[in-house]
Design a protein around this motif. Structure first.
Motif, PDB file in Angstrom:
ATOM      1  N   SER A 135       1.079  -1.185  -0.214  1.00  0.00           N
ATOM      2  CA  SER A 135       0.130   0.064   0.194  1.00  0.00           C
ATOM      3  C   SER A 135       0.933   1.227   0.096  1.00  0.00           C
ATOM      4  O   SER A 135       2.156   1.066   0.126  1.00  0.00           O
ATOM      5  CB  SER A 135      -0.831   0.214   1.162  1.00  0.00           C
ATOM      6  OG  SER A 135      -0.291   0.218   2.240  1.00  0.00           O
ATOM      7  N   SER A 136       0.375   2.436  -0.043  1.00  0.00           N
ATOM      8  CA  SER A 136       1.018   3.677  -0.013  1.00  0.00           C
ATOM      9  C   SER A 136       1.716   3.877   1.133  1.00  0.00           C
ATOM     10  O   SER A 136       2.918   4.359   1.233  1.00  0.00           O
ATOM     11  CB  SER A 136       0.293   4.811  -0.733  1.00  0.00           C
ATOM     12  OG  SER A 136      -0.798   4.950  -0.056  1.00  0.00           O
ATOM     13  N   ARG A 137       0.942   3.628   2.317  1.00  0.00           N
ATOM     14  CA  ARG A 137       1.563   3.670   3.565  1.00  0.00           C
ATOM     15  C   ARG A 137       2.813   2.817   3.645  1.00  0.00           C
ATOM     16  O   ARG A 137       3.651   3.419   4.234  1.00  0.00           O
ATOM     17  CB  ARG A 137       0.637   3.570   4.462  1.00  0.00           C
ATOM     18  CG  ARG A 137       1.210   3.345   5.814  1.00  0.00           C
ATOM     19  CD  ARG A 137       1.455   5.059   6.570  1.00  0.00           C
ATOM     20  NE  ARG A 137       1.938   5.034   7.971  1.00  0.00           N
ATOM     21  CZ  ARG A 137       1.241   5.554   8.948  1.00  0.00           C
ATOM     22  NH1 ARG A 137       0.152   5.693   8.793  1.00  0.00           N
ATOM     23  NH2 ARG A 137       1.847   5.180   9.942  1.00  0.00           N
ATOM     24  N   ALA A 138       2.522   1.495   3.314  1.00  0.00           N
ATOM     25  CA  ALA A 138       3.657   0.783   3.523  1.00  0.00           C
ATOM     26  C   ALA A 138       5.109   0.936   2.594  1.00  0.00           C
ATOM     27  O   ALA A 138       6.171   0.956   2.991  1.00  0.00           O
ATOM     28  CB  ALA A 138       3.255  -0.514   2.992  1.00  0.00           C
ATOM     29  N   ARG A 139       4.749   1.635   1.739  1.00  0.00           N
ATOM     30  CA  ARG A 139       5.790   2.030   0.695  1.00  0.00           C
ATOM     31  C   ARG A 139       6.678   3.291   1.306  1.00  0.00           C
ATOM     32  O   ARG A 139       7.848   3.352   1.250  1.00  0.00           O
ATOM     33  CB  ARG A 139       5.370   2.326  -0.746  1.00  0.00           C
ATOM     34  CG  ARG A 139       4.894   1.183  -1.778  1.00  0.00           C
ATOM     35  CD  ARG A 139       4.682   1.717  -2.969  1.00  0.00           C
ATOM     36  NE  ARG A 139       3.477   2.217  -3.171  1.00  0.00           N
ATOM     37  CZ  ARG A 139       2.300   1.422  -3.225  1.00  0.00           C
ATOM     38  NH1 ARG A 139       2.094   0.130  -3.271  1.00  0.00           N
ATOM     39  NH2 ARG A 139       1.244   2.129  -3.330  1.00  0.00           N
ATOM     40  N   GLU A 140       5.578   4.184   1.761  1.00  0.00           N
ATOM     41  CA  GLU A 140       6.279   5.316   2.516  1.00  0.00           C
ATOM     42  C   GLU A 140       7.150   4.822   3.665  1.00  0.00           C
ATOM     43  O   GLU A 140       8.347   5.496   4.003  1.00  0.00           O
ATOM     44  CB  GLU A 140       5.304   6.186   3.059  1.00  0.00           C
ATOM     45  CG  GLU A 140       4.431   7.003   2.023  1.00  0.00           C
ATOM     46  CD  GLU A 140       3.314   7.594   2.491  1.00  0.00           C
ATOM     47  OE1 GLU A 140       3.233   7.583   3.870  1.00  0.00           O
ATOM     48  OE2 GLU A 140       2.614   8.288   1.573  1.00  0.00           O
ATOM     49  N   ASP A 141       6.809   3.836   4.500  1.00  0.00           N
ATOM     50  CA  ASP A 141       7.425   3.227   5.580  1.00  0.00           C
ATOM     51  C   ASP A 141       8.870   2.814   5.071  1.00  0.00           C
ATOM     52  O   ASP A 141       9.748   2.897   5.767  1.00  0.00           O
ATOM     53  CB  ASP A 141       6.669   2.437   6.238  1.00  0.00           C
ATOM     54  CG  ASP A 141       5.551   2.734   7.124  1.00  0.00           C
ATOM     55  OD1 ASP A 141       5.433   4.002   7.323  1.00  0.00           O
ATOM     56  OD2 ASP A 141       4.473   2.025   7.389  1.00  0.00           O
ATOM     57  N   VAL A 142       8.931   1.979   4.223  1.00  0.00           N
ATOM     58  CA  VAL A 142      10.126   1.504   3.439  1.00  0.00           C
ATOM     59  C   VAL A 142      10.959   2.507   3.135  1.00  0.00           C
ATOM     60  O   VAL A 142      12.193   2.229   3.550  1.00  0.00           O
ATOM     61  CB  VAL A 142       9.788   0.501   2.100  1.00  0.00           C
ATOM     62  CG1 VAL A 142      11.196   0.229   1.561  1.00  0.00           C
ATOM     63  CG2 VAL A 142       9.092  -0.565   2.522  1.00  0.00           C
ATOM     64  N   VAL A 143      10.609   3.510   2.432  1.00  0.00           N
ATOM     65  CA  VAL A 143      11.355   4.643   2.092  1.00  0.00           C
ATOM     66  C   VAL A 143      12.014   5.312   3.230  1.00  0.00           C
ATOM     67  O   VAL A 143      13.172   5.624   3.383  1.00  0.00           O
ATOM     68  CB  VAL A 143      10.931   5.693   1.234  1.00  0.00           C
ATOM     69  CG1 VAL A 143      11.747   6.762   0.875  1.00  0.00           C
ATOM     70  CG2 VAL A 143      10.242   4.884  -0.109  1.00  0.00           C
ATOM     71  N   ALA A 144      11.291   5.321   4.404  1.00  0.00           N
ATOM     72  CA  ALA A 144      11.637   6.301   5.382  1.00  0.00           C
ATOM     73  C   ALA A 144      12.677   5.231   6.178  1.00  0.00           C
ATOM     74  O   ALA A 144      13.797   5.860   6.785  1.00  0.00           O
ATOM     75  CB  ALA A 144      10.219   6.630   6.372  1.00  0.00           C
ATOM     76  N   TYR A 145      12.450   4.098   6.105  1.00  0.00           N
ATOM     77  CA  TYR A 145      13.332   3.066   6.864  1.00  0.00           C
ATOM     78  C   TYR A 145      14.780   3.116   6.174  1.00  0.00           C
ATOM     79  O   TYR A 145      15.689   3.063   6.771  1.00  0.00           O
ATOM     80  CB  TYR A 145      12.791   1.450   6.660  1.00  0.00           C
ATOM     81  CG  TYR A 145      13.415   0.655   7.392  1.00  0.00           C
ATOM     82  CD1 TYR A 145      12.940   0.385   8.908  1.00  0.00           C
ATOM     83  CD2 TYR A 145      14.370  -0.241   7.049  1.00  0.00           C
ATOM     84  CE1 TYR A 145      13.549  -0.569   9.447  1.00  0.00           C
ATOM     85  CE2 TYR A 145      14.894  -1.294   7.719  1.00  0.00           C
ATOM     86  CZ  TYR A 145      14.510  -1.370   8.962  1.00  0.00           C
ATOM     87  OH  TYR A 145      15.075  -2.383   9.796  1.00  0.00           O
ATOM     88  N   LEU A 146      14.740   3.127   5.053  1.00  0.00           N
ATOM     89  CA  LEU A 146      15.782   3.305   4.238  1.00  0.00           C
ATOM     90  C   LEU A 146      16.636   4.731   4.563  1.00  0.00           C
ATOM     91  O   LEU A 146      17.816   4.905   4.721  1.00  0.00           O
ATOM     92  CB  LEU A 146      15.992   3.145   2.682  1.00  0.00           C
ATOM     93  CG  LEU A 146      15.303   1.800   2.394  1.00  0.00           C
ATOM     94  CD1 LEU A 146      14.829   1.651   0.957  1.00  0.00           C
ATOM     95  CD2 LEU A 146      16.614   0.653   2.646  1.00  0.00           C
ATOM     96  N   ARG A 147      15.774   5.705   4.531  1.00  0.00           N
ATOM     97  CA  ARG A 147      16.366   7.224   4.459  1.00  0.00           C
ATOM     98  C   ARG A 147      16.923   7.289   6.157  1.00  0.00           C
ATOM     99  O   ARG A 147      17.939   8.109   6.184  1.00  0.00           O
ATOM    100  CB  ARG A 147      15.364   8.092   4.508  1.00  0.00           C
ATOM    101  CG  ARG A 147      14.829   8.483   3.166  1.00  0.00           C
ATOM    102  CD  ARG A 147      13.829   9.690   3.169  1.00  0.00           C
ATOM    103  NE  ARG A 147      13.212   9.977   2.034  1.00  0.00           N
ATOM    104  CZ  ARG A 147      13.965  10.745   1.148  1.00  0.00           C
ATOM    105  NH1 ARG A 147      14.857  11.389   1.292  1.00  0.00           N
ATOM    106  NH2 ARG A 147      13.386  11.153  -0.060  1.00  0.00           N
ATOM    107  N   GLN A 148      16.493   6.521   7.150  1.00  0.00           N
ATOM    108  CA  GLN A 148      16.816   6.624   8.325  1.00  0.00           C
ATOM    109  C   GLN A 148      18.304   5.904   8.723  1.00  0.00           C
ATOM    110  O   GLN A 148      18.870   5.671   9.554  1.00  0.00           O
ATOM    111  CB  GLN A 148      16.094   6.298   9.573  1.00  0.00           C
ATOM    112  CG  GLN A 148      14.879   7.243   9.546  1.00  0.00           C
ATOM    113  CD  GLN A 148      13.209   6.368   9.974  1.00  0.00           C
ATOM    114  OE1 GLN A 148      13.488   5.302  10.492  1.00  0.00           O
ATOM    115  NE2 GLN A 148      12.187   7.212   9.972  1.00  0.00           N
TER     116      GLN A 148
END
Length: 362
Positions: A135-148
Motif C-alpha cells: 500500500s502507499s503507507r507501506a511504501r512510505e514506511d520502506v522509504v523512511a526506513y532506508l532514509r533513516q
C-alpha cells in the motif's frame, strides 16, 4: 581461545592485534571492511579473529562505518489501496485479512529468493530485514526506513507492473536492486531471466514430442515476465507453422491454473499439449487433467516454468523451464553490495539463461 583470554573476559581488538602481529588500528580497518589493506594482512587478522573468538560490537562498528549491516528485502505489491481493492473485489492487499503476505508465502518463488539472499549475506556478517509494501503507507514506511539508515539498501521484488516503489526509491537516491526488469524504465540495477528464450524451449519441446494441438496458460499480462513468456511461446509456435494458439490468462497461482485448464478443455477438448507460464499453474492444470481422465503425458503433455518445488510435487513430475532463482537472488545481492561500495558507479543489468528440465509430464 587461550586460558588468559578467557579469564580476561570478552576478547578485544588488542587481543586480535597481538595474535595477528599487527597494530590495533590495522585490525580495526579489517574488521570495518576498509578495502586498502594488504590481502595477506587481512587473512592474518581474520585468522586471529577466529582464534580469539572476537566479535565486533555492531553498534560501535555502525558509528564508524555508518552502515547498518542490514539489507531490506522488500516484497512490493500494486499501487491499489486496501479500500479500493475491496471495492474492486481484489483480495491481494494487506487490508484483506493479510492475504497479500499469505499469497507471498504460498508461492515457492519467494522462498527461493530469500534462500539466495541469506546465503550470500550470511558469510559477510550481514542479514536481511523482510518488509512488505502493498500500500502507499507501506511504501512510505520502506522509504523512511532506508532514509533513516536502518538498512543500507533494498532488494525489491515487485509483484505488479504498476508498482511505484522502484521509482520512489530511485527518486530518493537510495541504493536498491530489483528482481526482474521494471515495467517502466527507472535508473535502478536489476537481474532478470531471458523469459522469451525459456518459452521458446517449452514450445520446441512440445513440438518435438509430436504435439500439434497446443494451448498455453499465460501469466498475468500486466507483468513483464508474463508478457515475455507468452510472446516467446507464440513467436516460436508461429515460426513452426502454428499461427493460432489458444490462450487463457492465469495469475501464477495453482487455482488460476486449474480454472484455466477447465476452460481450455471446455473450448478445445482435443488439445494434446499445454505450456503453463509457471509451475504452480502447471500443477493446477495437471490436477484438472487427471480428474477429467486425461493421462499426462500420453493424452496431454504439460510443460511448466521455474523448476520450483511445485514441479517435483506434481504427478507425474513436471517438465519445466528452469529459472535459477537462488543464483539470481545472490547476484542481485552482489550488485547491491557493489553499489554500496561504489555509490557513483553505473546501474547494471544481469540476464540469466533458462534451461529445460525434462521429467515425466512431457
Amino acid at each position: 581461545m587461550t586460558d588468559d583470554l578467557r579469564s580476561a573476559g570478552a576478547p578485544t581488538l588488542e587481543d586480535v592485534a597481538r595474535a595477528a602481529g599487527v597494530s590495533r588500528a590495522t585490525v580495526s580497518r579489517v574488521v570495518n571492511g576498509v578495502r586498502n589493506v594488504d590481502p595477506v594482512i587481512q587473512e592474518a587478522v581474520r585468522r586471529a579473529v577466529s582464534v580469539t573468538g572476537y566479535t565486533p560490537n555492531r553498534a560501535a562498528r555502525s558509528l564508524v562505518t555508518r552502515r547498518a549491516d542490514a539489507i531490506a528485502l522488500v516484497v512490493s505489491g500494486a499501487g491499489v489501496e486496501p479500500g479500493a481493492a475491496e471495492e474492486a473485489g481484489d483480495t491481494t492487499e494487506s487490508g484483506q485479512g493479510g492475504s497479500f503476505t499469505a499469497q507471498v508465502f504460498a508461492d515457492p518463488f519467494f522462498g527461493r529468493v530469500v534462500t539466495g539472499v541469506v546465503n550470500y549475506l550470511r558469510p559477510r556478517g550481514m542479514h536481511p530485514v523482510l518488509m512488505f509494501a502493498e500500500s502507499s503507507r507501506a511504501r512510505e514506511d520502506v522509504v523512511a526506513y532506508l532514509r533513516q539508515g536502518r538498512a543500507d539498501g533494498a532488494l525489491v521484488v515487485s509483484t505488479h507492473a504498476e508498482d511505484p516503489l522502484p521509482a520512489l526509491i530511485a527518486e530518493a537516491g537510495l541504493a536498491a536492486v530489483l528482481f526482474a526488469r521494471p515495467a517502466r524504465p527507472v535508473p535502478v540495477s536489476y537481474v532478470d531471466l531471458a523469459h522469451q528464450d525459456g518459452a521458446r524451449l517449452a514450445a520446441e519441446h512440445l513440438l518435438g514430442r509430436g504435439c500439434r494441438r497446443i494451448a498455453t496458460i499465460s501469466g498475468p499480462l500486466d507483468v513483464p515476465a508474463g508478457q515475455a513468456r507468452l510472446t516467446g511461446f507464440r513467436d516460436t509456435m508461429a515460426r513452426h507453422g502454428h499461427p493460432y494458439i489458444p490462450i487463457v490468462e492465469g495469475q501464477f497461482t495453482q487455482e488460476s491454473g486449474e480454472a484455466a485448464m477447465e476452460r481450455l478443455l471446455a473450448e478445445h477438448p482435443d488439445l494434446d499439449g499445454v505450456f503453463a507460464a509457471n509451475d504452480l499453474m502447471a500443477l493446477g492444470a495437471c490436477h484438472v487433467l487427471r480428474e477429467r481422465g486425461r493421462s499426462v503425458p500420453a493424452d496431454v503433455a504439460v510443460v511448466g516454468f521455474d523448476d520450483s518445488s511445485a514441479a517435483l510435487a506434481c504427478r507425474p513430475p513436471l517438465t519445466t523451464v528452469r529459472q535459477p532463482v537462488e543464483g539470481m537472488a545472490a547476484e542481485m545481492t552482489r550488485l547491491l553490495l557493489d553499489r554500496l561500495s561504489r555509490p557513483d558507479g553505473p546501474v547494471n543489468s544481469v540476464i540469466f539463461e533458462p534451461e529445460l528440465v525434462v521429467r515425466g509430464s512431457a
